[in-house]
Write an enzyme that holds these catalytic residues in place. Structure first.
Site, PDB file in Angstrom:
ATOM      1  N   HIS A 127      34.153  49.682  28.438  1.00  0.00           N
ATOM      2  CA  HIS A 127      34.168  49.431  29.874  1.00  0.00           C
ATOM      3  C   HIS A 127      34.093  47.920  30.092  1.00  0.00           C
ATOM      4  O   HIS A 127      34.015  47.140  29.138  1.00  0.00           O
ATOM      5  CB  HIS A 127      33.008  50.142  30.566  1.00  0.00           C
ATOM      6  CG  HIS A 127      33.231  51.614  30.750  1.00  0.00           C
ATOM      7  ND1 HIS A 127      34.205  52.119  31.574  1.00  0.00           N
ATOM      8  CD2 HIS A 127      32.601  52.690  30.195  1.00  0.00           C
ATOM      9  CE1 HIS A 127      34.179  53.435  31.536  1.00  0.00           C
ATOM     10  NE2 HIS A 127      33.225  53.809  30.698  1.00  0.00           N
TER      11      HIS A 127
ATOM     12  N   ASP B 160      38.259  44.489  34.259  1.00  0.00           N
ATOM     13  CA  ASP B 160      39.078  45.528  34.876  1.00  0.00           C
ATOM     14  C   ASP B 160      40.115  44.938  35.823  1.00  0.00           C
ATOM     15  O   ASP B 160      41.292  45.325  35.791  1.00  0.00           O
ATOM     16  CB  ASP B 160      38.193  46.492  35.667  1.00  0.00           C
ATOM     17  CG  ASP B 160      37.396  47.432  34.776  1.00  0.00           C
ATOM     18  OD1 ASP B 160      37.565  47.367  33.544  1.00  0.00           O
ATOM     19  OD2 ASP B 160      36.604  48.219  35.306  1.00  0.00           O
TER      20      ASP B 160
END
Length: 367
Positions: A136, A166
């Site tokens: 992540h 991200d």
């Protein structure tokens, strides 16, 4: 709108991929969100919710259509291949190898549509020893070296409030790559494969720290870089009412204005003083800033070029007159949205439709 003739098949979930395709959809691309029957994009389940799906999902997936396909079934795979024949772009964010196992990888799609542009967004890319690892945002910025530099001197690394890998490392490079590939296809008539690694993207952001290390082996330390706490002129100071004042007076002219406004003319010639002196200056400035409220300081700095601003809460930001003038928060019949930041004079972005219900357009799109 510039992308009205572009059809995108979007297999992504959560944040990086949907943000990328949101950019394309805002400028007119037909983005077809291909979701798993029953569950769909995992972000639909997040709280708080609007009309049964999370508010984040609604923001990221406006202007899109949703169909449900079981890509593990022959029927679902065949339907996807039929869609790919008429598509311009495919965006997916599975781990490397997943689409190949499904029989829907770039080589397979290229056989049915040589003009297809295929963008894969992953944490570590399609090659390298980490390619199959889960991760992540916190992991990608950890491996990149960025997380080690975030935080105060002597403290632990601080997890950022926005997802740098991200969005900055994944979504934006993916959108740029897709647009570059579309531009190239206009000349060559051929599609291509785009390999986006969020870790790669974060490494490319380290322009103020990494070049010095590469050229002189200078190892930057947490909280000591010019733009991350090393200088008194680039710091956040607490005010009398427990609020915060952001100071970015890096250039001598701004620093001089700042020092005069707070009554510390003696610090003007110490802008780039050694680290020990910087700490002393910070303490001296903090004592001064502590004597007045944030509003009082903003009144003092009003009309002054000193690169001083308040640290706003989200509640204050959305009501800020500049934010309103720029149209960054748009209120439509379907609710309030975070607007697209790309401002084109002739073909601006637009929020035309709310996020789709799961499978809302399946019957419309599939034969």
């Amino acid at each position: 709108m510039p992308l009205t003739s572009v059809r995108v098949l979007d297999l992504t979930r959560l944040l990086p991929g949907p943000y990328c395709t949101m950019i394309l959809a805002d400028f007119g691309a037909e983005v077809i969100k291909v979701e798993e029957p029953g569950t769909g994009d995992y972000a639909r389940a997040f709280e708080p919710k609007v009309d049964g799906s999370s508010s984040m999902f609604h923001s990221l997936n406006r202007n899109k259509k949703s169909i449900c396909l079981d890509l593990k079934s022959d029927e679902g795979r065949n339907a996807f291949l039929e869609l790919a024949k008429q598509a311009d772009v495919v965006v997916e964010s599975f781990r490397p190898g997943v689409m190949k196992r499904l029989g829907l990888d770039y080589e397979k799609l290229k056989n049915v549509n040589e003009k297809i542009i295929y963008c894969a967004i992953t944490g570590y890319g399609q090659t390298g020893p980490y390619r199959d690892r889960a991760g992540h945002d916190i992991n990608y910025i950890g491996y990149s070296g960025l997380l080690d530099l975030m935080g105060e001197r002597g403290g632990k690394p601080v997890v950022p409030a926005a997802q740098i890998a991200d969005l900055g490392g994944g979504a934006w490079p993916a959108a740029v790559g897709i647009l570059l590939a579309l531009f190239e296809r206009e000349k060559s008539g051929k599609g291509q494969f785009i390999d986006i690694s969020m870790m790669d993207g974060v490494i490319s952001w380290l322009q103020t720290a990494l070049p010095g290390f590469l050229s002189h082996r200078l190892q930057p330390r947490r909280g000591e870089q010019m733009l991350s706490g090393g200088l008194a002129c680039y710091e956040v100071y607490e005010t009398k009412d427990g609020r915060w004042l952001a100071v970015g007076a890096l250039e001598p002219k701004f620093w001089a204005q700042f020092c005069r406004k707070i009554g510390k003319e003696s610090l003007i010639d110490k802008l780039y003083a050694p680290a020990e002196k910087q700490d002393e200056m910070k303490q001296e400035i903090q004592k001064t800033i502590q004597q007045k409220t944030l509003e009082e300081w903003m009144d003092i700095f009003a009309g002054t070029d000193a690169c001083v601003s308040p640290v706003l809460t989200l509640e204050e930001m959305v009501e800020n007159p500049h934010v309103k003038e720029r149209g960054m928060i748009q209120e439509l019949e379907a609710g309030k949205y975070v607007a697209n930041p790309i401002k084109l004079s002739e073909t601006p972005a637009a929020i035309r439709t709310p996020a789709p219900q799961l499978g809302e357009h399946t019957e419309e799109i599939l034969p």
